[in-house]
Scaffold this motif. Structure first.
Motif: not given
Length: 265
Positions: A231-259
């Motif tokens: 979803x973050x990738x799709x939101x980024x491509x739709x220029x919804x950067x804040x929403x994309x970053x929110x999803x990425x921050x949440x994902x990184x709290x769950x898994x910090x090993x994914x490059x």
């Protein structure tokens, strides 16, 4: 549910005969399937104490260690199982999964080939080998195995989802969507099928449908890192950067090993 009924029944058996190792092993498998790790370990340990030469219990405990990503303990148990004479398809498939996790797909394939020779009617053997072919990027062979698994067990949602993934990698998008739809029909409470159908729809520029799938996946599993990433990738491509970053921050709290999460952020 069925697991709770089975748990109640096997507990009665243990109470009637607390020295029955097979009952502890059976209950350990139920606890494992219920994701009750500590209770499963305790029952497998007791089964091994009562029957230290029962190879099957070591295989069962090895599957538990694999679920917990403790590869060293899984290796110890599967080695002990084969020293005690394990040779059935379950033992071979478990060792194959361990070898795959250790990065040796060719050895894993050798074991699962033998498992299929011993038990060609077990759909899970074909699911396992299909996953190995997928990891080797031989998607056509993966499809052949997933299709045979579906023939043997046509109500297994996971087989349809995995075959859908292989179709998607081959850019056979209509076939992929059909399989994802069937996976959702058969296992509507599993987030994975919605995640993967959403990813497919995103590739096909069906953005609203994709977002609906990611939303459903996250309703079913709010900690789905894949759904958050897609979803973050799709939101980024739709220029919804804040929403994309929110999803990425949440994902990184769950898994910090994914490059890929860091790269997208």
């Amino acid at each position: 549910g069925e697991l709770d009924l089975a748990l109640a029944d096997i507990t009665v058996v243990i109470q009637a005969d607390p020295k029955d190792p097979s009952a502890y092993s059976d209950r350990g498998c139920i606890w494992r399937d219920k994701s009750e790790f500590t209770k499963a370990v305790a029952d497998f340990n007791e089964a091994i104490r009562l029957a230290p030469k029962d190879a099957n219990v070591y295989v069962c405990r090895a599957t538990l260690w694999l679920n917990q990503n403790d590869l060293e303990k899984a290796h110890q148990d599967i080695d002990q199982a084969f020293k005690l004479g394990a040779s059935d398809s379950h033992a071979l498939r478990t060792r194959a999964n361990l070898q795959s996790r250790l990065g040796d797909i060719d050895k894993a394939l050798t074991d699962v080939d033998e498992a299929i020779r011993l038990d060609p009617r077990d759909a899970f053997n074909f699911l396992t080998r299909g996953r190995f072919w997928y990891r080797k990027k031989d998607f056509q062979k993966a499809i052949v195995d997933f299709s045979e698994g579906i023939r043997l067990n046509p109500t297994d949602a996971t087989l349809y989802r995995l075959r859908g993934d292989a179709w998607r990698r081959l850019k056979r998008f209509d076939s992929a969507e059909q399989d994802y739809n069937e996976a959702i029909h058969l296992g509507s409470n599993e987030a994975c099928a919605y995640e993967h159908r959403g990813a497919l729809r995103s590739l096909r520029d069906q953005d609203e449908e994709a977002l609906a799938d990611f939303k459903k996946a996250l309703q079913l599993n709010q900690d789905s890192v894949n759904a958050l990433y897609f979803r973050a990738d799709l939101l980024f491509r739709r220029s919804k950067l804040d929403e994309s970053l929110d999803d990425l921050d949440h994902a990184l709290k769950l898994d910090q090993s994914r490059a890929d999460l860091y790269i997208l952020r």
